[in-house]
Every structure is written in C-alpha cells, then in structure tokens.
Design an enzyme around this catalytic site. Structure first.
Site, mmCIF file in Angstrom:
data_model
loop_
_atom_site.group_PDB
_atom_site.id
_atom_site.type_symbol
_atom_site.label_atom_id
_atom_site.label_comp_id
_atom_site.label_asym_id
_atom_site.label_seq_id
_atom_site.Cartn_x
_atom_site.Cartn_y
_atom_site.Cartn_z
ATOM 1 N N HIS A 190 0.836 -1.219 0.000
ATOM 2 C CA HIS A 190 0.000 0.000 0.000
ATOM 3 C C HIS A 190 0.870 1.269 0.000
ATOM 4 C CE1 HIS A 190 -3.845 -2.107 0.597
ATOM 5 N NE2 HIS A 190 -3.132 -2.956 1.315
ATOM 6 N N ASN A 205 -10.345 -2.750 2.415
ATOM 7 C CA ASN A 205 -10.001 -2.830 0.992
ATOM 8 C C ASN A 205 -11.251 -2.573 0.161
ATOM 9 O OD1 ASN A 205 -7.221 -3.431 1.053
ATOM 10 N ND2 ASN A 205 -7.587 -5.614 1.297
ATOM 11 N N TYR A 229 0.458 -3.873 11.985
ATOM 12 C CA TYR A 229 0.373 -2.504 11.456
ATOM 13 C C TYR A 229 1.091 -1.526 12.374
ATOM 14 C CZ TYR A 229 -2.525 -3.454 7.417
ATOM 15 O OH TYR A 229 -2.963 -3.893 6.207
#
Ligand code: NDP
Length: 484
Positions: A57, A130, A340
């Site tokens: 990303h 997404n 993350y």
C-alpha cells in the site's frame, strides 16, 4: 500595490541566512569551506527526505471528510460515533494500490486499500479495509510469501506472472479474491467509483455488554465504474497518477464523493453453527443470510494541505477500535492488530501516534505513562507521575470499558479453518454465476492474459480450481489457454 516584504530565510535553528544561492569557498576558484554549515545542513536534510516506504500500500491518495449517522444502531453498539442520528465525525481516508511502489501507476489491476481513521470522541477508530470483501488468504502465516509473489523477482528485479499463479494454484482459498481481482472491479475507474469493505469480521458491543459479529460495507453513491484494461494500460504509461489527481481535483471542484455505510450483523451465538466459518477472510456472508443495515454516509470533502505531513505520515492500525467496536478471532485480523502498529514504529518511530494527523481530536490525554523515545515533540507528559499506580492523581484504567468475556474452547493446534471440502469453491462459483456473459468473458480474458505466461503444470492446476468453482469458468480458461 506594493508587495509584502518577504520573511528572512533562516537555518533550521532560526539563524538568518545571508545567501541561499552561493556556497562559501576559499577564494573565487577554491574548494568549499567546511564552515558553510548552512550548505551542509541543506544537503544533509535533503539526503534524509525519504522515510521507509510502506512494504504494501505504498502508493495512495488521501483526503479528509465527514461521517454522518443516518440511522440508529445503538441496539448493537455503544460506540459514541453512532450515538445519535445526525451526529458527524471527522474522518481521514487513504486509498491505495497494494503491490506497486510509491511511484507506481494508479490504473494497474490490483486490490485497493480503503483505510479510514474516524476521529471519535473516545479515540481513533481505524477501519483499515479494501475495495474487496475478501482476501487471498485466511492465515497471516502465509502473508509474506503471498506478498513476495506480488513484488519483484529476487534476481531480475522485474515483476513476473509465474510466482503468483504458482502460489494461488497451491492455495485454493485464494480463488475467490483472484476472481474479484481479474473481474471488471480489478481496475476501478477511480477512487469515487469503488466500494470499501472492512473485509474481516469485527464485533459490536452494546450498552448491555452483548457482543454481535459485524461486517462493514461502504457502497459508492457514485455507482461502481470500472476501467477497460486497454485504457488502464495506456493511462499507466501516460498519466500514472490518474486516480490520485482525479480525487484531488474532484474535491477541489466541490464534487465530494460519498459512500453509504452499512453493516451486516450476526448474533454472537450464530457463529457456532453458521454454514461458513464467519471468521474466514476468504468468505463473505451472503446478503440473503445477513442483510445490509444502513448506518450513515461517508463524504470525502477536504484535500490535505501537505501530502507528506497528512497522508504519508498517516498511520492506520486495525488495533485502534473505539469502545463499542472490537475484534473477532479472524486470524488475519489478529495478525494485523500487531503488525500494522509494528510497521509504523519502524517507518515513523515509536511516537507515531503523536504526529498531528494521527493524534486523537478529542479532549482526552494520550497515555501519560508513555515517555521519551525519538522525536518526542509535545510536553512528554510534563511533570506528572510516569508510573501507575500512583498517589498523585494520575490517569487510571476504567473497568466500565471492559468487554464481555469471549467464550473459546478446544485444544491448541494449527487448524486450517475449513468447514468442508468444497468450502473454497462455492463462493467464487457464486460470483462467476452472478456475472453477465460479457463480464465472464472479460474475466477469462484478463486471467488468461497473465496465466498464459506461466508453465503448463501450473496452468492445469489452476484450470482444476476454476472448474471446481464452475464448469463453464474452467472450460473457458482451458479453451483460451489451448488446454484439453
Ligand atoms: P447477492 O446477490 O446478495 O450479492 C451479490 C453481490 O455481488 C452484489 O451485492 C455486489 O456487491 C457483488 N458483485 C456484483 N458483481 C461483482 C463483481 N464483478 N465483483 C465483485 N463483486 C460483485 O449474493 P451473495 O451475498 O450471496 O454474494 C454472491 C457473491 O457476490 C459472493 O460469493 C461474493 O463473491 C460476491 N459479493 C458478496 C458480498 C457480500 O457481502 N455478500 C459483497 C461483495 C461481493 P456490492 O453490493 O457490495 O457491490
């Protein structure tokens, strides 16, 4: 009209700079002097302008917006963001491609990230989704291998078709997402023309401390629009930032893209007997089983004033859920909760949550017991106590925010999380069967455009998978590949 006098340029330390065009040398033809610290500072800072790019990303557009509640769902969740109809919350959105580098083209065939940060009054809720309701794998232990197949060959440094098909041919759970990726929706016409999905199953917890399983859907109000592959290929060459600019310019013109936010809600008990494993990220919950319940409207309406500060430094963490919204046992979600934040610590440093774009907007104090660390630029908790428990009025945990216990059972082992032998084929088949003839034809053409470049044993394995999903699907691919 007289021009305003420009401000004096200074060094980073605020010292006035006498000359920003000519460096200091020993005589008119001599070498540069070490004493020109301003020159050194300028070049050294330039050397450090880049931070590590996201491993996935990396390329994205971003904007700020507003979320407005349109229906009461307080029977499912006590989250303050949904507490009353008409309530508005500021949102940051980041919309990305997955596989390409930071400078890669926007119009490639790829999944798109749909990451939202809701600045709620009880902390930030990061909905890191997404534009597809499912994913290629259901277990994070496969994730680095899968992403390697999407990246560059370790020897040639070129992208290649074989690794991804080799991987997918041995991981049938990928078939559902592969079908979406190679369908028309694999190349959106632009960010306003795609849906967003939370993809994982999450949970809602209401004021009575009851848990519900939930899936999040953001349906575009602009309508789904996709881009023909030929047009996308042309734009990838001549206008690689097409989607980024399209979103920026639409917002500048006051054409604010909007999405209807809906949820699917499953009572906690249903999960034990539902025909699909509701925590399997490669499956949807069919709408007929759990219909969409409308909740609100998301509108993106303000461009960032500085891309690096507000979009590149934005850090979304699936672990950030506000009270009333929580996790599920989805194995992919469980890993993302950890990974993350870990990626942000590497990319931005341990104090990344204190950067203005990531900091909560409410009046709450961010954890005052977290101290120091590189680039700590606020008051670092000042003179208050830096330990807990303490007797000096420091912040304390509040048990009112505790969640109901989650019932679990069984032996610790490495479970595949499948419910039946055909589990991975039914939903891709359902998707193929709901497509028009034209869409099916374009899907097959797009798959074969890539699959034709890989060794035949892998092609044959893939044809077996497509056939198990739907006979016409497999037959179409086999015929286009010239296989019996
Ligand atoms: P439904 O008939 O109720 O739903 C079909 C859904 O398919 C539509 O609502 C639309 O999702 C989506 N869809 C249509 N064309 C495409 C496409 N080319 N690519 C991806 N999605 C498309 O049936 P089910 O709920 O039983 O779902 C059938 C299949 O639809 C699933 O196996 C799944 O592949 C796909 N799907 C299902 C979703 C769900 O949450 N149930 C969500 C998205 C896809 P949308 O309205 O979100 O645009």
């Amino acid at each position: 009209m007289a021009k305003a006098k420009p401000k004096t340029l200074t060094t980073a330390a605020g010292i006035p700079v006498p000359d920003n065009q000519t460096s200091l040398t020993a005589g008119p033809r001599g070498p540069t002097l070490m004493q020109d610290h301003y020159l050194v500072e300028k070049l050294a800072h330039f050397n450090r302008e880049r931070i590590p790019e996201r491993v996935v990303h990396a390329k994205a557009a971003g904007a700020f917006g507003t979320f407005t509640v349109t229906a009461d769902i307080s029977r499912y969740t006590r989250a303050k963001i949904f507490s009353e109809v008409g309530k508005q919350t500021e949102v940051l959105g980041r919309f990305s491609t997955v596989a390409g580098e930071k400078g890669s083209a926007d119009t490639v065939r790829d999944v798109r990230g749909f990451a939202l940060k809701f600045y709620t009054e009880e902390g930030n809720w990061d909905m890191v989704g997404n534009n597809t309701p499912v994913f290629f794998i259901r277990d994070a232990i496969k994730f680095p291998d899968f992403i390697h197949t999407q990246k560059r060959d370790p020897q040639t440094n070129c992208k290649a078709d074989t690794p991804q098909w080799d991987f997918w041919s041995q991981v049938p759970e990928a078939l559902h997402q592969v079908t979406i990726l190679f369908s028309d929706r694999g190349i959106p016409r632009g960010i306003p023309y795609m849906n967003g999905y939370g993809s994982h199953t999450y949970s809602f917890i209401n004021a009575r401390n009851e848990r519900f399983w939930v899936k999040f859907h953001f349906k575009t109000q602009q309508g789904i629009q996709c881009m023909p592959a030929e047009e996308a290929d042309r734009l990838a060459g001549c206008d690689p930032d097409y989607h980024t600019r399209q979103l920026f310019e639409a917002i500048e013109r006051g054409e604010f893209p909007r999405w209807t936010f809906s949820v699917q809600v499953m009572p906690e008990k249903d999960a034990e007997t539902y025909r699909w494993n509701p925590f399997d990220l490669t499956k949807v919950w069919p709408h007929a089983d759990y219909p969409l319940i409308e909740v609100g409207v998301l509108e993106m309406n303000r461009n960032p004033s500085n891309y690096f500060a507000e979009i590149e430094q934005a850090a979304f963490s699936p672990g950030n859920v506000a009270p009333g919204i929580s996790f599920s046992p989805c194995k992919m979600l469980q890993a993302r909760i950890l990974m993350y934040a870990d990626a942000h610590r590497y990319r931005l440093g341990t104090n990344f949550e204190r950067l203005p774009v990531n900091a909560p907007r409410g009046t709450q104090v961010q954890n005052p017991y977290q101290r120091d660390g590189s680039m700590r630029f606020d008051d670092n908790g000042g003179g208050g106590p830096n330990y807990e428990p303490n007797s000096f009025g420091g912040a304390q945990a509040n048990p009112a925010y505790a969640e109901p216990p989650l019932k679990i059972s069984g032996d610790a082992d490495r479970y595949e999380q499948k419910r039946g032998v055909d589990d991975d084929y039914i939903q891709p088949g359902n998707l193929f069967r709901l497509m028009s003839r034209g869409e099916q034809g374009r899907l097959i053409k797009a798959i074969v455009g890539s699959l034709k470049n890989v060794p035949q044993p892998i092609q044959k394995k893939m044809v077996e998978h497509f056939t198990r999903a739907d006979k016409a699907y497999g037959a179409g691919i086999a015929k286009a590949l010239g296989l019996k």
